[in-house]
Scaffold this motif. Structure first.
Motif, PDB file in Angstrom:
ATOM      1  N   GLU A  14       0.808  -1.095  -0.036  1.00 37.93           N
ATOM      2  CA  GLU A  14       0.079   0.071  -0.130  1.00 37.93           C
ATOM      3  C   GLU A  14       1.010   1.237   0.135  1.00 37.93           C
ATOM      4  N   MET A  15       1.191   1.669  -1.179  1.00 39.05           N
ATOM      5  CA  MET A  15       2.134   2.677  -1.222  1.00 39.05           C
ATOM      6  C   MET A  15       1.595   4.432  -0.817  1.00 39.05           C
ATOM      7  N   GLY A  16       0.234   4.387  -0.791  1.00 39.73           N
ATOM      8  CA  GLY A  16      -0.241   5.379  -0.253  1.00 39.73           C
ATOM      9  C   GLY A  16       0.054   5.526   1.354  1.00 39.73           C
ATOM     10  N   PHE A  17      -0.034   4.384   2.024  1.00 38.89           N
ATOM     11  CA  PHE A  17       0.226   4.238   3.449  1.00 38.89           C
ATOM     12  C   PHE A  17       1.662   4.557   3.694  1.00 38.89           C
ATOM     13  N   ALA A  18       2.551   3.992   2.881  1.00 33.96           N
ATOM     14  CA  ALA A  18       3.864   4.369   3.071  1.00 33.96           C
ATOM     15  C   ALA A  18       4.253   5.607   2.947  1.00 33.96           C
ATOM     16  N   ARG A  19       3.872   6.413   1.873  1.00 33.90           N
ATOM     17  CA  ARG A  19       3.938   7.796   1.565  1.00 33.90           C
ATOM     18  C   ARG A  19       3.448   8.624   2.998  1.00 33.90           C
ATOM     19  N   THR A  20       2.272   8.379   3.410  1.00 34.95           N
ATOM     20  CA  THR A  20       1.830   9.264   4.485  1.00 34.95           C
ATOM     21  C   THR A  20       2.389   8.954   5.840  1.00 34.95           C
ATOM     22  N   VAL A  21       2.450   7.489   6.285  1.00 40.16           N
ATOM     23  CA  VAL A  21       2.968   7.084   7.376  1.00 40.16           C
ATOM     24  C   VAL A  21       4.275   6.716   7.810  1.00 40.16           C
ATOM     25  N   ALA A  22       4.952   6.146   6.707  1.00 40.74           N
ATOM     26  CA  ALA A  22       6.443   5.764   6.934  1.00 40.74           C
ATOM     27  C   ALA A  22       7.427   6.872   7.156  1.00 40.74           C
ATOM     28  N   ASP A  23       8.424   6.621   8.059  1.00 39.18           N
ATOM     29  CA  ASP A  23       9.526   7.512   8.439  1.00 39.18           C
ATOM     30  C   ASP A  23      10.644   6.965   7.400  1.00 39.18           C
ATOM     31  N   ARG A  24      10.696   5.550   6.880  1.00 40.56           N
ATOM     32  CA  ARG A  24      11.565   5.138   5.933  1.00 40.56           C
ATOM     33  C   ARG A  24      10.752   4.049   5.275  1.00 40.56           C
ATOM     34  N   VAL A  25      10.921   3.842   3.957  1.00 42.77           N
ATOM     35  CA  VAL A  25      10.612   3.048   3.048  1.00 42.77           C
ATOM     36  C   VAL A  25      11.685   2.107   2.635  1.00 42.77           C
ATOM     37  N   ALA A  26      11.833   0.798   2.849  1.00 48.95           N
ATOM     38  CA  ALA A  26      12.709  -0.154   2.552  1.00 48.95           C
ATOM     39  C   ALA A  26      12.416  -1.088   1.320  1.00 48.95           C
ATOM     40  N   TYR A  27      13.141  -0.954   0.350  1.00 50.37           N
ATOM     41  CA  TYR A  27      13.059  -1.900  -0.729  1.00 50.37           C
ATOM     42  C   TYR A  27      13.786  -3.259  -0.612  1.00 50.37           C
ATOM     43  N   MET A  28      13.282  -4.306  -0.612  1.00 54.41           N
ATOM     44  CA  MET A  28      14.018  -5.642  -0.577  1.00 54.41           C
ATOM     45  C   MET A  28      13.782  -6.335  -1.809  1.00 54.41           C
ATOM     46  N   ASP A  29      15.077  -6.963  -2.393  1.00 52.30           N
ATOM     47  CA  ASP A  29      14.870  -7.829  -3.603  1.00 52.30           C
ATOM     48  C   ASP A  29      16.007  -8.967  -3.262  1.00 52.30           C
ATOM     49  N   GLU A  30      15.527 -10.149  -3.568  1.00 53.29           N
ATOM     50  CA  GLU A  30      16.573 -11.339  -3.310  1.00 53.29           C
ATOM     51  C   GLU A  30      17.473 -11.261  -2.016  1.00 53.29           C
ATOM     52  N   GLY A  31      16.451 -10.939  -1.057  1.00 52.65           N
ATOM     53  CA  GLY A  31      17.242 -11.194   0.324  1.00 52.65           C
ATOM     54  C   GLY A  31      17.941 -10.104   0.998  1.00 52.65           C
ATOM     55  N   SER A  32      17.907  -9.140   0.145  1.00 51.93           N
ATOM     56  CA  SER A  32      18.771  -8.168   0.632  1.00 51.93           C
ATOM     57  C   SER A  32      17.879  -6.695   0.876  1.00 51.93           C
ATOM     58  N   ILE A  33      18.438  -5.803   1.594  1.00 49.39           N
ATOM     59  CA  ILE A  33      17.499  -4.322   1.329  1.00 49.39           C
ATOM     60  C   ILE A  33      18.225  -3.486   0.499  1.00 49.39           C
ATOM     61  N   ILE A  34      17.594  -3.355  -0.449  1.00 49.03           N
ATOM     62  CA  ILE A  34      18.566  -2.618  -1.637  1.00 49.03           C
ATOM     63  C   ILE A  34      18.570  -1.171  -1.543  1.00 49.03           C
ATOM     64  N   GLU A  35      17.540  -0.561  -1.048  1.00 51.49           N
ATOM     65  CA  GLU A  35      17.578   0.797  -0.182  1.00 51.49           C
ATOM     66  C   GLU A  35      16.319   1.095   0.736  1.00 51.49           C
ATOM     67  N   CYS A  36      16.805   2.038   1.552  1.00 50.06           N
ATOM     68  CA  CYS A  36      15.984   2.308   2.572  1.00 50.06           C
ATOM     69  C   CYS A  36      16.131   3.902   2.760  1.00 50.06           C
TER      70      CYS A  36
END
Ligand SMILES: Nc1ncnc2c1ncn2[C@@H]1O[C@H](COP(=O)(O)OP(=O)(O)OP(=O)(O)O)[C@@H](O)[C@H]1O
Ligand SMILES: [Mg+2]
Lengths: 251, 275
Positions: free
Chosen positions: A204-226
Motif C-alpha cells: 500500500e504505497m499510499g500508506f507508505a507515503r503518509t505514514v512511513a519514516d523510511r521505506v525499504a525496498y527488498m530484493d533477493e534477500g537484501s535491502i536494496i535501499e531504505c
C-alpha cells in the motif's frame, strides 16, 4: 526529532543471513529501527520480506548475524524468548485469530496468561482496544462471524492488548477487498499517530507515503535501499526499485 | 474474508468416510439378505453335523435368580472384568498417547527418537507376544498381578496408536495458530492448553473412540494370561459344558453390543466435528 537522536535503536539487525536448506533467503540484512519509528518494507514476492520480520520475533531463526531487540540479542540460547515476544506485537496476513474463542477472549488470552492480569482487568483493557479499532460491538462474536476487515482489526487489538513496544505487520491488508483495506489502514494510521513503533510489510504505497519514516525496498534477500518516502518515491537510486515502483504505482 | 475458516473446514471434510447407517435402503437390503444367507448356512451346517443346540442353558451363565435373589453368572462377572480392564486401559492409553504425541512433536531430538522407536516396536510385534513379554518379563520385575499386566500391556499397545491419533489432531491445527500464540508470548504449555488442544481435541475424538473400540476387542487377548475376563469365562464354561456354538455366539454378541454402541457415538462425534 527526539527519537532520532536516541543512541540505542529498539531493533537492530546486523548482517542477518538465513537459508532454507541450500536456498539463501536473507543475505546479510542490516536494519536499525529507533523507538517510535515507522518502517514500511516492500519488494517482489519471494524477496524475503516475511522472513525478515519473522526473524525479529524469532518465528524464524537466522543463521548468521545478530538480531537485537531492546538490547537483548535473540539466538539459539535465548531463554526468555516468550518474554521478548510479549513485547513484540505481530499481525499476520491471514489474521490467525483463535477460532474457538470469542473476539473478547482472543484479546484477553495474552493479558491473563502471559501478563498475569485478572480477568476483569484484562476485559477492561480488551474493550479499550476493541474500541480503538472500532469493533467494540463484535466483542462477543467468534472470529468466523466477522468480516475480514473486522477480523484483522480484532487481531490488531489482540496484539495491542499486550502493550507491545513494536508492532510487526506482514501484509495485513492483502487478504482483504478495498473497503476492508481502508478500515484496516485507518486503524494503522491511528496507531502510527499514537507513536507506536511499526514495521509494516505492505504494497500500500499510499500508506507508505503518509505514514512511513523510511521505506525499504527488498530484493533477493537484501535491502536494496531504505529512504524517507519523499526521496524513495522521487528518486530511488537503484534501477530495480525504479522498475518495481513503476509496476506497482501503475496499478 | 472467510479464507482461514473455510480452509479449516476442508481438513475435516477429508476425514469423511461411509458408514453403514448412512447407507441407502438398497444397501441395507443387500446387507440383510447377505446376513440371512450366512445365518442360514450356519444353522443348516450345524444341523448337518448333528449339533445339539441348547440355547436354553445359556441364560444361567449370565444371570440367575436363586431364592428371589439376583446372582450374576460367570459371563456377567467376566464382562465386568473386561469393562474394568478396558476402563483403566483407556485412561492409561490416553496418558501414554498424549505423552508420545508431545514427545514426537517436541524440540528434543532424543525425545522424538524415543517416541518413534516406541511406535515402531509396538507396531512391529504381535500383541500376543507383547502380552507374554509383559507377563513373563516385566510383570515379575515390576511386581504386577495379572490384571494390571493386562491393563499395562493393552495400554502400551493402544497408546502407540492413540499417540498417532493425537499427533494427527495436533498437526491439523494450522501453523498460523501456533505462530499467533507464540507471538503473544504464551509458553509452550499455555499454547497447548489454550490454543492448540481446544482446537485439536474435537478432531481427535472420532479416531480415539475407534481406539477404545479396539481396546474392548483386544482385551479378549488377556485371557491368555488367565485374567478372568469375558473370554476366559467363556472358555471355562465351554470346557465344562461343550456349549461352544451358543457361548461363543453369545460372547461375540456381547462384545458387538459395546463396540457398535461406541461406533454410533464415534459417528455422532464425527458429524458434530464436521458441523
Ligand atoms: N519454510 C520455508 N521453507 C522453505 N522455503 C521457504 C520457507 N518460507 C519461505 N521460503 C522461501 O523463501 C523465500 C522468501 O519467502 P518470504 O515469505 O520471506 O517472501 P516474501 O517477500 O514475504 O514474499 P511474499 O510477497 O510472497 O509474501 C521464498 O522463495 C519462499 O519460497
Ligand atoms: Mg510474505
Amino acid at each position: 526529532m527526539e527519537r532520532m537522536t536516541r543512541a540505542e535503536p529498539l531493533i537492530e539487525l546486523d548482517g542477518v543471513s538465513k537459508w532454507f536448506g541450500a536456498f539463501q533467503v536473507l543475505r546479510g540484512v542490516n536494519l536499525r529501527v529507533a523507538e517510535g519509528e515507522r518502517i514500511v518494507i516492500c519488494g517482489p514476492s519471494g524477496s524475503g520480506k516475511s522472513t525478515l520480520i519473522r526473524c525479529i520475533n524469532r518465528l524464524e531463526e537466522h543463521q548468521e548475524g545478530r538480531v537485537v531487540f531492546a538490547g537483548r540479542e535473540l539466538g539459539a540460547d535465548t531463554t526468555d524468548l516468550a518474554q521478548v515476544r510479549r513485547e513484540i506485537g505481530m499481525v499476520f496476513q491471514e489474521f490467525n485469530l483463535f477460532p474457538h474463542l470469542t473476539v473478547l477472549e482472543n484479546c484477553m488470552l495474552g493479558p491473563t496468561r502471559v501478563l498475569g492480569m485478572t480477568p476483569a482487568d484484562a476485559r477492561g483493557r480488551a474493550m479499550e482496544f476493541l474500541d480503538r479499532v472500532r469493533i467494540p460491538e463484535q466483542a462477543g462474536k467468534h472470529p468466523g462471524q466477522l468480516s475480514g476487515g473486522q477480523q484483522q482489526r480484532a487481531a490488531i487489538a489482540r496484539s495491542l492488548c499486550m502493550r507491545p513496544r513494536v508492532m510487526l505487520f506482514d501484509e495485513p491488508t492483502s487478504a482483504l477487498d478495498p473497503v476492508m483495506i481502508k478500515e484496516v489502514l485507518d486503524v494503522m494510521n491511528d496507531l502510527a499517530q499514537s507513536g507506536m513503533t511499526m514495521i509494516v510489510v505492505t504494497h500500500e504505497m499510499g500508506f507508505a507515503r503518509t505514514v512511513a519514516d523510511r521505506v525499504a525496498y527488498m530484493d533477493e534477500g537484501s535491502i536494496i535501499e531504505c529512504l524517507p518516502p519523499d526521496r524513495f518515491f522521487a528518486n530511488p537510486a537503484d534501477d530495480r526499485t525504479k522498475r518495481f515502483l513503476s509496476q506497482i504505482l501503475s496499478h | 474474508m472467510d479464507g482461514p475458516v473455510a480452509r479449516s473446514h476442508e481438513a475435516s471434510e477429508v476425514r469423511r468416510n461411509v458408514r453403514w447407517w448412512n447407507a441407502g435402503w438398497f444397501d441395507v437390503l443387500q446387507f440383510t439378505v447377505f446376513v440371512a444367507a450366512l445365518l442360514g448356512l450356519l444353522v443348516s451346517g450345524a444341523v448337518g453335523m448333528g449339533y445339539n443346540w441348547q440355547w436354553y442353558r445359556v441364560p444361567e451363565y449370565l444371570v440367575q435368580i436363586v431364592e428371589g435373589e439376583l446372582l450374576w453368572g460367570p459371563l456377567a462377572r467376566g464382562l465386568l472384568v473386561t469393562l474394568e480392564l478396558t476402563g483403566w486401559s483407556v485412561l492409561i492409553t490416553l496418558a501414554i498417547g498424549l505423552a508420545a504425541a508431545l514427545l514426537r512433536l517436541s524440540d528434543s531430538w532424543s525425545g522424538r527418537i524415543l517416541a518413534k522407536a516406541y511406535l515402531e516396536a509396538v507396531r512391529g510385534t504381535p500383541l500376543l507376544i507383547q502380552i507374554y513379554l509383559f507377563y513373563f518379563v516385566l510383570g515379575p520385575i515390576l511386581g504386577l498381578d495379572r490384571f494390571w499386566v493386562g491393563v499395562v500391556a493393552l495400554s502400551v499397545f493402544e497408546g502407540a496408536f492413540a499417540g498417532e491419533a493425537i499427533r494427527a489432531g495436533i498437526l491439523s491445527v494450522r501453523r498460523g495458530q501456533w505462530e499467533a500464540g507464540a507471538s503473544l508470548g504464551l509458553t509452550r504449555f499455555d499454547l497447548y492448553r489454550s490454543v492448540i488442544l481446544p482446537q485439536a481435541v474435537p478432531l481427535m475424538l472420532p479416531p480415539l473412540t475407534g481406539i477404545v473400540i479396539s481396546l474392548i476387542r483386544n482385551s479378549a487377548i488377556v485371557s491368555v494370561i488367565a485374567v478372568f475376563d469375558l473370554t476366559t469365562e467363556a472358555r471355562n464354561i465351554i470346557a465344562e459344558t461343550f456349549l461352544s456354538f451358543e457361548i461363543w455366539i453369545t460372547v461375540a454378541a456381547i462384545y458387538l453390543t459395546f463396540t457398535v454402541a461406541l461406533s454410533v457415538v464415534a459417528n455422532r462425534l464425527e458429524q458434530h466435528v464436521r458441523a
